[in-house]
Design an enzyme around this catalytic site. Structure first.
Site, PDB file in Angstrom:
ATOM      1  N   SER A 140       0.851  -1.190   0.000  1.00 20.10           N
ATOM      2  CA  SER A 140       0.000   0.000   0.000  1.00 20.10           C
ATOM      3  C   SER A 140       0.882   1.233   0.000  1.00 20.10           C
ATOM      4  CB  SER A 140      -0.903   0.012   1.239  1.00 20.10           C
ATOM      5  OG  SER A 140      -1.530   1.275   1.411  1.00 20.10           O
ATOM      6  N   TYR A 153      -1.118  -0.337  10.290  1.00 17.18           N
ATOM      7  CA  TYR A 153      -1.261  -0.620   8.863  1.00 17.18           C
ATOM      8  C   TYR A 153      -0.051  -0.124   8.072  1.00 17.18           C
ATOM      9  CZ  TYR A 153      -3.439  -0.880   4.226  1.00 17.18           C
ATOM     10  OH  TYR A 153      -3.719  -1.167   2.909  1.00 17.18           O
TER      11      TYR A 153
END
Length: 258
Positions: A140, A153
Site C-alpha cells: 500500500s 497498517y
C-alpha cells in the site's frame, strides 16, 4: 499447452475478488482462498465459472497451518500455480495510547505480514524446482510514509514492501519472479469507511486490470494508479518537518470498537 493457474488469498471481496475475475477472463484456472468459503463459492457460481476452472479453499492467513495447508491442497488438486497473489489484508485504526490496540497491531501484522509469507511458503520450493512462477505481494502507499492513525497498517505495509524485496533478491536467477503491487486508494469495502479525502480513488476493476498487466509483465514494483506513485515519491522526498506539517491534521483511520 496447459491452462495457467493463479492462487489468490482474500478472494471473497475487494482487490482479491477483482483480481480473481480478471485472471479468469484472461483464461486462468483459479485457486481461491478465503475464510468464508461458502460465500466465495457462491460468488464463483454466480459468475458462471465452471467447476473445472475454479477451486475454493477455506483458510485463515493468520493461522500458519491453515493457509499452508490450503497451499498444499492446491498443489495436490490443481498443480503448482503459475502465479500466487497474497491479497488478504486488513486495515484498522491504531492508537498506541490505547492498551487494547496492541492486540490490533498483532492482528494486523499476523494478517498482512505473517499471512503473506505463509501464503508463499508452500510454493517457493516447487516453483524454484520448476524454475518458473510469480509471487505477488500486495502492499500500500500507506507503507511509504506513516499516516496518522495508521501506525499498524503503515508499518505492516512497509514491511510487505521490504519483505518482497528481500524475497526478490533471494530468488534472483532461480526463475521465480517477485512482484510488489502498491495500491493507492482503491474503491473497496476496506476504504469505503474512511472519513477523509482519498485522492485519485480508483475503481477496483480498473485497478485489477492494471495489476494484471503488471504481474503478467513481471514488473518488480509498481504503484497503482500512477498518480499516487508520483505523490508517494514526492512525500518520500519531503523533509520530516514539512511532511509532519502536511499530514498532522489529516483525518485518522477509525479505531476498531468492541
Amino acid at each position: 499447452m496447459s491452462v495457467p493457474l493463479v492462487f489468490i488469498t482474500g478472494a471473497s471481496s475487494g482487490i482479491g475478488q477483482a483480481l480473481a475475475l480478471r485472471f479468469h477472463r484472461a483464461g486462468y484456472r483459479l485457486a481461491l482462498v478465503a475464510r468464508r468459503a461458502a460465500e466465495l463459492q457462491a460468488w464463483v457460481d454466480a459468475q458462471g465459472i465452471a467447476a473445472d476452472r475454479a477451486a475454493v479453499y477455506a483458510a485463515d492467513v493468520r493461522q500458519v497451518d491453515s493457509i499452508v495447508g490450503a497451499g498444499h491442497a492446491c498443489i495436490a488438486a490443481q498443480g503448482v500455480p503459475d502465479v500466487v497473489i497474497a491479497a488478504a489484508g486488513v486495515s484498522i485504526g491504531f492508537d498506541t495510547a490505547e492498551f487494547a490496540d496492541l492486540e490490533v497491531m498483532r492482528s494486523v501484522f499476523e494478517t498482512n505480514n505473517l499471512g503473506t509469507a505463509a501464503t508463499f511458503h508452500p510454493f517457493v520450493g516447487p516453483m524454484t524446482a520448476r524454475r518458473s512462477g510469480t509471487l505477488v505481494g500486495v502492499a500500500s502507499v500507506s507503507g511509504i510514509r506513516g499516516l496518522p492513525g495508521h501506525g499498524a497498517y503503515s508499518a505492516s505495509k512497509a514491511a510487505v514492501i521490504s519483505y518482497c524485496e528481500s524475497l526478490r533478491v533471494e530468488l534472483a536467477g532461480q526463475g521465480v519472479k517477485v512482484v510488489t503491487i502498491v495500491p493507492g486508494y482503491i474503491d473497496t469495502p476496506l476504504t469505503r469507511g474512511n472519513a477523509y479525502g482519498m485522492p485519485f480513488l480508483m475503481p477496483v476493476e480498473a485497478f485489477a486490470d492494471q495489476a494484471f498487466r503488471t504481474i503478467d509483465a513481471g514488473t518488480s514494483y509498481r504503484v497503482i494508479p500512477w498518480q499516487m506513485g508520483l505523490v508517494a515519491k514526492m512525500l518520500r522526498l519531503l523533509p520530516n518537518a514539512l511532511y509532519d506539517k502536511a499530514v498532522s491534521g489529516r483525518g485518522r483511520k477509525a479505531r476498531q470498537t468492541r
